[in-house]
Design an enzyme around this catalytic site. Structure first.
Site, PDB file in Angstrom:
ATOM      1  N   ASP A  45       0.846  -1.207   0.000  1.00 43.31           N
ATOM      2  CA  ASP A  45       0.000   0.000   0.000  1.00 43.31           C
ATOM      3  C   ASP A  45       0.885   1.262   0.000  1.00 43.31           C
ATOM      4  O   ASP A  45       0.661   2.187  -0.790  1.00 43.31           O
ATOM      5  CB  ASP A  45      -0.907   0.043   1.244  1.00 43.31           C
ATOM      6  CG  ASP A  45      -1.836  -1.149   1.377  1.00 43.31           C
ATOM      7  OD1 ASP A  45      -3.061  -0.964   1.324  1.00 43.31           O
ATOM      8  OD2 ASP A  45      -1.344  -2.292   1.538  1.00 43.31           O
ATOM      9  N   GLU A  68      -5.388   7.373   0.366  1.00 43.19           N
ATOM     10  CA  GLU A  68      -5.763   6.684   1.608  1.00 43.19           C
ATOM     11  C   GLU A  68      -4.669   6.710   2.677  1.00 43.19           C
ATOM     12  O   GLU A  68      -4.960   6.943   3.850  1.00 43.19           O
ATOM     13  CB  GLU A  68      -6.129   5.219   1.315  1.00 43.19           C
ATOM     14  CG  GLU A  68      -6.535   4.485   2.595  1.00 43.19           C
ATOM     15  CD  GLU A  68      -6.878   3.018   2.386  1.00 43.19           C
ATOM     16  OE1 GLU A  68      -6.813   2.517   1.261  1.00 43.19           O
ATOM     17  OE2 GLU A  68      -7.209   2.375   3.402  1.00 43.19           O
ATOM     18  N   ASP A 133      -6.475   5.115  -4.319  1.00 41.47           N
ATOM     19  CA  ASP A 133      -6.374   4.015  -3.352  1.00 41.47           C
ATOM     20  C   ASP A 133      -5.286   3.082  -3.869  1.00 41.47           C
ATOM     21  O   ASP A 133      -5.470   2.417  -4.890  1.00 41.47           O
ATOM     22  CB  ASP A 133      -7.727   3.285  -3.274  1.00 41.47           C
ATOM     23  CG  ASP A 133      -7.807   2.335  -2.095  1.00 41.47           C
ATOM     24  OD1 ASP A 133      -6.735   1.928  -1.589  1.00 41.47           O
ATOM     25  OD2 ASP A 133      -8.933   1.991  -1.701  1.00 41.47           O
ATOM     26  N   ILE A 135      -3.926   0.257  -2.770  1.00 45.16           N
ATOM     27  CA  ILE A 135      -4.454  -1.114  -2.815  1.00 45.16           C
ATOM     28  C   ILE A 135      -5.848  -1.066  -2.207  1.00 45.16           C
ATOM     29  O   ILE A 135      -6.003  -0.800  -1.020  1.00 45.16           O
ATOM     30  CB  ILE A 135      -3.588  -2.126  -2.024  1.00 45.16           C
ATOM     31  CG1 ILE A 135      -2.201  -2.271  -2.663  1.00 45.16           C
ATOM     32  CG2 ILE A 135      -4.288  -3.497  -1.978  1.00 45.16           C
ATOM     33  CD1 ILE A 135      -1.308  -3.330  -2.003  1.00 45.16           C
ATOM     34  N   ASP A 136      -6.844  -1.259  -3.035  1.00 45.46           N
ATOM     35  CA  ASP A 136      -8.208  -1.353  -2.532  1.00 45.46           C
ATOM     36  C   ASP A 136      -8.487  -2.838  -2.336  1.00 45.46           C
ATOM     37  O   ASP A 136      -8.197  -3.645  -3.223  1.00 45.46           O
ATOM     38  CB  ASP A 136      -9.182  -0.752  -3.546  1.00 45.46           C
ATOM     39  CG  ASP A 136     -10.608  -0.789  -3.051  1.00 45.46           C
ATOM     40  OD1 ASP A 136     -10.825  -0.637  -1.833  1.00 45.46           O
ATOM     41  OD2 ASP A 136     -11.512  -0.975  -3.883  1.00 45.46           O
ATOM     42  N   THR A 138      -7.302  -4.413   0.671  1.00 40.35           N
ATOM     43  CA  THR A 138      -6.040  -4.900   1.263  1.00 40.35           C
ATOM     44  C   THR A 138      -6.232  -6.271   1.907  1.00 40.35           C
ATOM     45  O   THR A 138      -5.354  -7.132   1.815  1.00 40.35           O
ATOM     46  CB  THR A 138      -5.510  -3.887   2.296  1.00 40.35           C
ATOM     47  OG1 THR A 138      -5.432  -2.606   1.663  1.00 40.35           O
ATOM     48  CG2 THR A 138      -4.122  -4.263   2.800  1.00 40.35           C
ATOM     49  N   HIS A 240     -18.332  -5.009   6.004  1.00 39.98           N
ATOM     50  CA  HIS A 240     -18.280  -3.893   5.047  1.00 39.98           C
ATOM     51  C   HIS A 240     -19.600  -3.645   4.344  1.00 39.98           C
ATOM     52  O   HIS A 240     -19.857  -2.551   3.846  1.00 39.98           O
ATOM     53  CB  HIS A 240     -17.187  -4.128   4.009  1.00 39.98           C
ATOM     54  CG  HIS A 240     -15.798  -4.010   4.567  1.00 39.98           C
ATOM     55  ND1 HIS A 240     -14.676  -4.160   3.808  1.00 39.98           N
ATOM     56  CD2 HIS A 240     -15.367  -3.738   5.814  1.00 39.98           C
ATOM     57  CE1 HIS A 240     -13.604  -3.989   4.563  1.00 39.98           C
ATOM     58  NE2 HIS A 240     -13.995  -3.744   5.789  1.00 39.98           N
ATOM     59  N   SER A 264     -12.751  -5.277  -3.128  1.00 34.49           N
ATOM     60  CA  SER A 264     -12.276  -4.136  -3.922  1.00 34.49           C
ATOM     61  C   SER A 264     -13.241  -3.668  -5.006  1.00 34.49           C
ATOM     62  O   SER A 264     -14.306  -4.242  -5.229  1.00 34.49           O
ATOM     63  CB  SER A 264     -10.921  -4.444  -4.568  1.00 34.49           C
ATOM     64  OG  SER A 264     -11.061  -5.154  -5.773  1.00 34.49           O
ATOM     65  N   ARG A 281     -24.077  -2.734  -1.983  1.00 36.87           N
ATOM     66  CA  ARG A 281     -23.235  -2.469  -0.814  1.00 36.87           C
ATOM     67  C   ARG A 281     -24.095  -1.708   0.201  1.00 36.87           C
ATOM     68  O   ARG A 281     -24.166  -0.486   0.174  1.00 36.87           O
ATOM     69  CB  ARG A 281     -22.023  -1.635  -1.224  1.00 36.87           C
ATOM     70  CG  ARG A 281     -20.974  -1.445  -0.120  1.00 36.87           C
ATOM     71  CD  ARG A 281     -19.841  -0.562  -0.611  1.00 36.87           C
ATOM     72  NE  ARG A 281     -18.766  -0.461   0.338  1.00 36.87           N
ATOM     73  CZ  ARG A 281     -17.730  -1.301   0.401  1.00 36.87           C
ATOM     74  NH1 ARG A 281     -17.648  -2.306  -0.432  1.00 36.87           N
ATOM     75  NH2 ARG A 281     -16.787  -1.106   1.306  1.00 36.87           N
ATOM     76  N   ASP A 294     -12.577   4.719  -2.523  1.00 32.75           N
ATOM     77  CA  ASP A 294     -13.124   3.366  -2.685  1.00 32.75           C
ATOM     78  C   ASP A 294     -14.200   3.302  -3.777  1.00 32.75           C
ATOM     79  O   ASP A 294     -14.716   2.205  -4.058  1.00 32.75           O
ATOM     80  CB  ASP A 294     -13.740   2.869  -1.370  1.00 32.75           C
ATOM     81  CG  ASP A 294     -12.684   2.472  -0.343  1.00 32.75           C
ATOM     82  OD1 ASP A 294     -11.597   2.022  -0.759  1.00 32.75           O
ATOM     83  OD2 ASP A 294     -12.937   2.623   0.870  1.00 32.75           O
TER      84      ASP A 294
END
Ligand SMILES: Nc1ncnc2c1ncn2[C@@H]1O[C@H](COP(=O)(O)OS(=O)(=O)O)[C@@H](OP(=O)(O)O)[C@H]1O
Ligand SMILES: [Mg+2]
Ligand SMILES: [Mg+2]
Ligand SMILES: [Mg+2]
Length: 353
Positions: A45, A68, A133, A135-136, A138, A240, A264, A281, A294
């Protein structure tokens, strides 16, 4: 074409950053730390953020950046800093010309820390702001699932350019979405896609390389007549997004196929190319504010591929409110012709709670 240079730089910068993330993906030690919100961050990241911002600062020195990560963990830990620097100093694209467009290597480990912290803009709806981002997903990256390197340009709060690098997705846009795609990820031969979109100009995919950009292909969401046959995507982490609400909504829509869980913004990319159809989501915690990095690139890529993206109340995602989507709760992304129907069921299920 509008924003031609921005798209080219963003695609190359994401492609270069994924060389680093793939290197970390294949290495044993990922240097994982836990952040204050208990979420993980790795050397991948930090390193990818340094490479992305270095490219943006070279090509567009006056633009603001919302990213981020920040460098304090590296400033406090010399060994970790050295590990990240050892990665960052050596990663470059195979094409000299492409590498020159990104300004070449980062100059020193001290410069690297300052570059990482250039992503501290508070965002807003004025001027040019990149949201990034490194690494979305992670957790997915660590688990061997899906992850994405994400970059978007907003102008006066409106997303104009979006790029997603998905090293573990199949190159073939027509490859059916396997339910295991989020679990058995790898970047073997035939994997690794760069998605891109410019507002008003459509969305594309192309195979990821280590050098020059490959030729792009236009992508489109699947035209679905019958929602019963739809495939919907959701997060892996139950914390999430609400798997329970999403299952209830799917059932009321008559969807019979099991959901496809993956980490992701690969979810946005997968529905944009027609491999899946719907991304749900729905919030678990009332107080969580989604982060702009994100969603910004995925939101544009889906809309440019013929989709509609709103929150759970039907409002467009508002990227001009700062570092978070402060005015939105949840995400509902679907092909334009069925989005209204999906939203109706989302509202009804959430309304009953
Ligand atoms: N509580 C809560 N609710 C919603 N979202 C949250 C929450 N906590 C974290 N995050 C953010 O989720 C990002 C990853 O989203 P995913 O859809 O990939 O989640 S999942 O891991 O597949 O479940 C993840 O992005 P990365 O940190 O870049 O991986 C987080 O920004
Ligand atoms: Mg994170
Ligand atoms: Mg993320
Ligand atoms: Mg991240």
């Amino acid at each position: 074409m509008a924003y031609e240079k921005e798209l080219q730089i963003a695609l190359l910068a994401v492609q270069r950053a994924t060389i680093l993330t793939k290197q970390v993906f294949h290495s044993h030690a990922k240097g994982t730390l836990s952040k204050s919100d208990a979420s993980p961050v790795t050397i991948g990241d930090f390193g990818a953020q340094a490479l992305l911002i270095s490219a943006l600062a070279h090509a567009f020195p006056s633009d603001a950046i919302v990213a981020e990560e920040e460098s304090s963990d590296l400033r406090d830990n010399a060994e970790l800093r050295r590990t990240v620097w050892d990665l960052v100093k050596d990663v470059q694209l195979d094409s000299k010309e492409a590498e020159n467009l990104l300004g070449g290597a980062v100059k020193s480990d001290a410069a690297m820390l300052d570059i990482i912290d250039k992503g501290n803009s508070s965002g807003g709806n004025k001027g040019r702001i990149w949201a990034l981002d490194p690494i979305d997903g992670t957790k997915g990256f660590l688990r061997g699932g899906q992850y994405a390197v994400c970059l978007a340009l907003m102008v006066d709060g409106d997303v104009k350019v979006g790029v997603l690098g998905c090293p573990n997705l199949p190159v073939d846009d027509a490859a059916p979405l396997s339910v295991n795609i989020g679990a058995n990820a790898s970047d073997e031969e035939g994997k690794g896609v760069l998605f891109g979109a410019v507002l008003g100009e459509g969305a594309t995919s192309r195979p990821m390389t280590r050098g020059e950009l490959q030729k792009e292909t236009k992508i489109q969401m699947k035209q679905i007549e019958d929602l019963k046959a739809a495939t919907f995507c959701e997060s892996v982490e139950a914390g999430h997004s609400s798997h329970g609400d999403q299952a209830e909504i799917a059932s009321q829509l008559g969807i019979t196929k099991a959901s496809v869980r993956m980490d992701s913004q690969a979810k946005y990319a997968s529905i944009a190319r027609g491999a899946g159809d719907i991304y749900l989501r729905l919030p678990v915690r009332k107080d969580y504010q989604e982060k702009i990095w994100d969603h910004a690139a995925g939101d544009l890529i889906v809309r440019e591929a013929g989709g509609e993206v709103t929150d759970a109340e039907g409002k467009r995602l508002d990227f001009g409110k700062g570092r978070t989507l402060a005015e939105n709760k949840g995400v509902v992304a679907a092909p334009k012709q069925v989005h209204g129907k999906v939203l109706e069921v989302v509202k009804s299920v959430l309304g009953k709670k």
